[in-house]
Design an enzyme around this catalytic site. Structure first.
Site, mmCIF file in Angstrom:
data_model
loop_
_atom_site.group_PDB
_atom_site.id
_atom_site.type_symbol
_atom_site.label_atom_id
_atom_site.label_comp_id
_atom_site.label_asym_id
_atom_site.label_seq_id
_atom_site.Cartn_x
_atom_site.Cartn_y
_atom_site.Cartn_z
ATOM 1 N N GLY A 4 -38.746 -14.172 27.110
ATOM 2 C CA GLY A 4 -38.589 -15.296 28.044
ATOM 3 C C GLY A 4 -37.887 -14.866 29.316
ATOM 4 N N GLN A 24 -35.550 -19.724 33.069
ATOM 5 C CA GLN A 24 -34.380 -20.088 33.873
ATOM 6 C C GLN A 24 -33.220 -19.122 33.639
ATOM 7 O OE1 GLN A 24 -32.040 -23.460 32.844
ATOM 8 N NE2 GLN A 24 -31.333 -23.829 34.926
ATOM 9 N N ASP A 34 -42.354 -11.581 28.895
ATOM 10 C CA ASP A 34 -42.628 -13.014 29.006
ATOM 11 C C ASP A 34 -44.099 -13.217 28.673
ATOM 12 O OD1 ASP A 34 -40.841 -15.395 30.591
ATOM 13 O OD2 ASP A 34 -42.952 -15.826 30.206
ATOM 14 N N ARG A 92 -46.209 -14.715 30.372
ATOM 15 C CA ARG A 92 -47.061 -14.580 31.554
ATOM 16 C C ARG A 92 -46.423 -13.605 32.528
ATOM 17 N NH1 ARG A 92 -43.256 -18.167 32.205
ATOM 18 N NH2 ARG A 92 -42.578 -18.733 34.294
ATOM 19 N N TYR A 121 -36.049 -30.502 19.223
ATOM 20 C CA TYR A 121 -35.288 -29.398 19.828
ATOM 21 C C TYR A 121 -33.984 -29.179 19.062
ATOM 22 C CZ TYR A 121 -32.908 -26.942 23.744
ATOM 23 O OH TYR A 121 -32.246 -26.045 24.546
ATOM 24 N N LYS A 138 -32.632 -26.042 16.970
ATOM 25 C CA LYS A 138 -31.393 -25.329 17.320
ATOM 26 C C LYS A 138 -30.456 -25.218 16.119
ATOM 27 C CE LYS A 138 -32.178 -24.121 21.557
ATOM 28 N NZ LYS A 138 -32.509 -22.707 21.793
#
Ligand code: AKB
Length: 315
Positions: free
Chosen positions: A8, A12, A34, A36, A141, A145
């Site tokens: 990733g 961000q 990543d 992409r 989510y 987590k």
């Protein structure tokens, strides 16, 4: 010298963490991956490979190819996207994590993955949320987590893997935008302040959430990874927060710099519901005691820096 694989890496956190770790450990020692490839400087400032984290064999092959000893696993869907696509979130967030842990186990790597304030739920104490407390999240989510925290604990206890993690609050930065998060309003507000002079918040007035400026988050990751393991009682995952505010307070902070700035509301019920299920303000004292966590930026110093940097970037 470390040899780090980051998943990733164009996201961000990844965009800035890749640059920071390349500066510390040497560009050739940080392999950015990543799903992409973009025209981000990360793709050319050191090794870059495309990687779908649900492809266990591809991840294992890359770890062998570069002989990595550290994995920083960041690839994941954020809270609002996970709520819209819960099965995809389970497959990507949990499938990617277990693949990354397995590759770390096979190669005896040090391992980092972020958890989140999303790991808490409505039955968690809302203020000064303790490090060890009730975790019954009501979002996909959050389920991911909490499961991830437990899985990382399991790999440490069962296999002796050096797993470490942080429960991040909303992260604010001017470099790469977040996508699909509940705390994203606190990033969007700065972009809209600079570009339009006003902002329509999808989070309602009076809704407090923990936040942190990206430079503090990056320092926290590096400091935790460098921390003496003998001092770590909690590995996965440490509460860390730099500030807690509600929309009126971030708007007031922007107005100190831009007196003409205005804000109104168009509340998104999905993201508002997620925000209301999370704590108002978490207690970071375990991170402070065990490895010296310290945040440099408060709301006003972050606002000053964000507005200056975004003015340079956008105007
Ligand atoms: C989100 O809003 O989903 C994230 C987080 C707090 O984990 N920024």
């Amino acid at each position: 010298m470390k040899k780090i694989l980051i998943t990733g890496a164009l996201g961000q956190i990844g965009s800035e963490l890749t640059e920071k770790t390349r500066n510390i450990y040497g560009a050739e020692n940080v392999i950015a991956t990543d799903i992409r490839k973009t025209d981000s400087p990360i793709v050319t400032s050191g090794p870059f490979e495309t990687l779908d984290v649900t492809d266990a064999q591809a991840m294992a092959d890359l770890a062998k190819k570069y002989n990595v000893d550290t994995i920083i696993h960041l690839a994941a869907l954020l809270s609002a996207t996970a709520e819209a696509k819960p099965l995809l979130a389970w497959n990507l967030n949990m499938g990617g994590l277990v693949n990354a842990l397995e590759v770390a186990r096979e190669n005896q790597c040090q391992f980092f993955t972020p958890s989140s304030i999303g790991a808490f739920g409505p039955s968690t104490p809302k203020n000064q949320t303790p490090q060890d407390t009730i975790q019954r999240p009501t979002t996909m989510y959050g389920v991911n987590k909490v499961s991830g925290e437990l899985l990382c604990d399991y790999y440490f206890q069962k296999f002796g893997l050096d797993t470490r993690g942080l429960r991040f609050p909303g992260l604010i930065s001017y470099v790469a935008p977040p996508g699909g998060g509940t705390t994203d309003y606190a990033v969007e507000i700065y972009y809209d302040a600079v570009q339009k002079g006003r902002y329509t918040s999808f989070i309602d007035a009076g809704t407090y959430m923990d936040m942190m400026y990206m430079p503090d988050a990056l320092n926290a990751i590096v400091d935790l990874m460098e921390a003496d393991p003998a001092k770590l009682i909690h590995r996965n995952s440490f509460n860390v927060s730099a500030m807690s505010f509600e929309p009126e307070q971030i708007a007031a902070s922007i107005k100190k710099v831009m007196p003409t700035f205005t804000m109104d509301y168009d509340v998104d019920p999905i993201r508002q519901g997620i925000a209301e299920s999370w704590p108002n303000a978490i207690d970071s004292s375990a991170a402070i005691a065990e490895w010296g966590f310290k945040a440099q930026y408060d709301l006003d110093s972050m606002t000053q820096d964000m507005l200056t940097k975004l003015n340079d970037k956008l105007n």
